[in-house]
Design an enzyme around this catalytic site. Structure first.
Site, PDB file in Angstrom:
ATOM      1  N   HIS A 123      35.496  24.779  35.607  1.00  0.00           N
ATOM      2  CA  HIS A 123      35.865  24.474  36.994  1.00  0.00           C
ATOM      3  C   HIS A 123      34.664  24.675  37.896  1.00  0.00           C
ATOM      4  CE1 HIS A 123      36.526  28.478  39.016  1.00  0.00           C
ATOM      5  NE2 HIS A 123      36.887  28.901  37.838  1.00  0.00           N
ATOM      6  N   GLU A 169      40.653  24.618  40.527  1.00  0.00           N
ATOM      7  CA  GLU A 169      41.159  25.567  39.521  1.00  0.00           C
ATOM      8  C   GLU A 169      41.707  26.796  40.208  1.00  0.00           C
ATOM      9  OE1 GLU A 169      41.121  29.082  36.811  1.00  0.00           O
ATOM     10  OE2 GLU A 169      40.036  28.781  38.668  1.00  0.00           O
ATOM     11  N   GLU A 170      41.020  27.218  41.266  1.00  0.00           N
ATOM     12  CA  GLU A 170      41.401  28.468  41.931  1.00  0.00           C
ATOM     13  C   GLU A 170      42.741  28.353  42.668  1.00  0.00           C
ATOM     14  OE1 GLU A 170      40.040  31.091  41.136  1.00  0.00           O
ATOM     15  OE2 GLU A 170      37.898  30.813  40.761  1.00  0.00           O
TER      16      GLU A 170
HETATM   17  N1  TRP Z   1      39.275  31.440  36.781  1.00  0.00           N
HETATM   18  C1  TRP Z   1      40.006  32.567  36.230  1.00  0.00           C
HETATM   19  C2  TRP Z   1      40.711  33.246  37.380  1.00  0.00           C
HETATM   20  O1  TRP Z   1      40.167  33.255  38.479  1.00  0.00           O
HETATM   21  C3  TRP Z   1      39.057  33.545  35.615  1.00  0.00           C
HETATM   22  C4  TRP Z   1      39.676  34.366  34.596  1.00  0.00           C
HETATM   23  C5  TRP Z   1      40.269  35.544  34.743  1.00  0.00           C
HETATM   24  C6  TRP Z   1      39.740  34.007  33.242  1.00  0.00           C
HETATM   25  N2  TRP Z   1      40.700  35.989  33.551  1.00  0.00           N
HETATM   26  C7  TRP Z   1      40.401  35.072  32.624  1.00  0.00           C
HETATM   27  C8  TRP Z   1      39.302  32.913  32.510  1.00  0.00           C
HETATM   28  C9  TRP Z   1      40.602  35.033  31.259  1.00  0.00           C
HETATM   29  C10 TRP Z   1      39.524  32.885  31.148  1.00  0.00           C
HETATM   30  C11 TRP Z   1      40.154  33.945  30.543  1.00  0.00           C
HETATM   31  O2  TRP Z   1      41.793  33.762  37.209  1.00  0.00           O
HETATM   32 ZN    ZN Z   2      38.313  32.431  39.706  1.00  0.00          ZN
END
Ligand code: TRP
Ligand code: ZN
Length: 315
Positions: A123, A169-170
């Site tokens: 992302h 994504e966020e």
């Molecule tokens: N983009 C995810 C988020 O902000 C980042 C993340 C948190 C993540 N924990 C994870 C990505 C575990 C992969 C696996 O929540």
């Molecule tokens: Zn994030």
């Protein structure tokens, strides 16, 4: 960093990868092992140069690269220009979320069997709180540098290579879900595997490999074993990043992660170094997720593992 995987391991890997990625119609004898084209060692300086650009973009656009903000579109334009100049076929897919326009960027490398697509993505949006350099400039820059290495080496794999940078994504994996939902049934089943890279340069890093499709997981583990680095399975991530919509559509998924707001244990610090009792990324979703919030060694290893997996799974 030099790749040092024993010949026998890579031969076994090629056979295993062929088994997964042809869709499992196995009959008769196993295919004769063939030597895979060697994956390149990605210059970490190149990956860091992309991060410096993403940091500059955030700084020039109110401090973030978030969905619906000018810093997001500027990030996308940066990545797209590099890919277009390298000979990729790029597509910008537009969607709306929370009344703002979002964009996915898809880049196809011409050639290979388009019924067997090996796809890698990350992302590109940050949260509004900060520039999002580890989350997820790190994955975005490593996927970009892998794609550019494909072009530099004029890699012509048997399978078809596709790279993606997701918007929003966020906000709950909005862009990647939009992409998967937009695929026809035929185009969905043409994707042999999806590899996800979200946070791969955490400042107090762990080495987590998504515990999902066995062949993809084994490919990453083979790479780290060759470097003498222990990994742990990533299971907490199920549903927390852009691989989730692919997995829900029945597409084999895998990926890498160096840790977010969870605390590194003493046992983890013993095997990986760094600081126990401290978060893998104390700047997770904060204004301090800047270009200083990166561990260069973790970024280098994970970027090289990414390239290794793309080469191995597509040959
Ligand atoms: N983009 C995810 C988020 O902000 C980042 C993340 C948190 C993540 N924990 C994870 C990505 C575990 C992969 C696996 O929540
Ligand atoms: Zn994030």
């Amino acid at each position: 960093m030099k790749l040092s995987v024993p010949g026998r391991a890579s031969t076994a890997l090629v056979v295993a990868a062929a088994t997964l990625l042809t869709g499992g119609a196995i009959s008769g004898a196993a295919p004769a092992p063939v030597a895979a084209a060697a994956a390149p060692d990605l210059p970490v300086a190149n990956v860091k140069a992309h991060l410096a650009q993403l940091q500059s973009i955030a700084t020039a656009n109110g401090g973030n690269r978030a969905h619906g903000r000018t810093g997001y579109k500027a990030s996308l334009d940066y990545v797209k220009a590099k890919l277009d100049a390298a000979g990729f076929t790029t597509t910008v897919q537009q969607f709306t979320s929370s009344s703002r326009t979002g964009y996915n960027l898809i880049a196809d490398w011409p050639g290979g069997n388009t019924n067997q697509v090996v796809m890698s993505g990350s992302h590109l949006d940050s949260v509004t709180a900060g520039p999002g350099i580890n989350d997820n400039g790190s994955g975005s820059a490593a996927v970009l540098e892998t794609a550019l290495a494909v072009a530099r080496t004029n890699y012509q794999p048997t399978k078809h290579l596709r790279f993606a940078w997701w918007g929003a994504e966020e906000l709950g994996m909005v862009g990647s879900r939009y992409y998967v939902n937009s695929l026809s049934t035929a185009n969905r089943s043409a994707i042999s595997g999806y590899l996800n890279f979200d946070m791969i340069g955490s400042p107090n890093p762990g080495y987590f490999v998504y515990d999902d499709d066995p062949t993809i997981e084994k490919t990453f583990k083979t790479y780290f074993t060759g470097l003498g680095i222990a990994t742990e399975p990533e299971t907490e991530g199920d549903g927390r990043s852009d691989h989730a919509p692919f997995k829900n559509a029945g597409i084999p998924v895998g990926g890498l992660f160096s840790g977010a707001d969870y605390i590194k244990t003493a046992a983890q610090a013993a095997k990986w170094g760094g600081t126990s009792g401290k978060a893998f990324d104390a700047c997770y979703h904060s204004s301090c997720d800047t270009s200083s919030n990166i561990n260069d060694t973790a970024l280098d290893r994970n970027a090289d593992a990414l390239a290794y997996a793309v080469w191995s799974l597509s040959s």
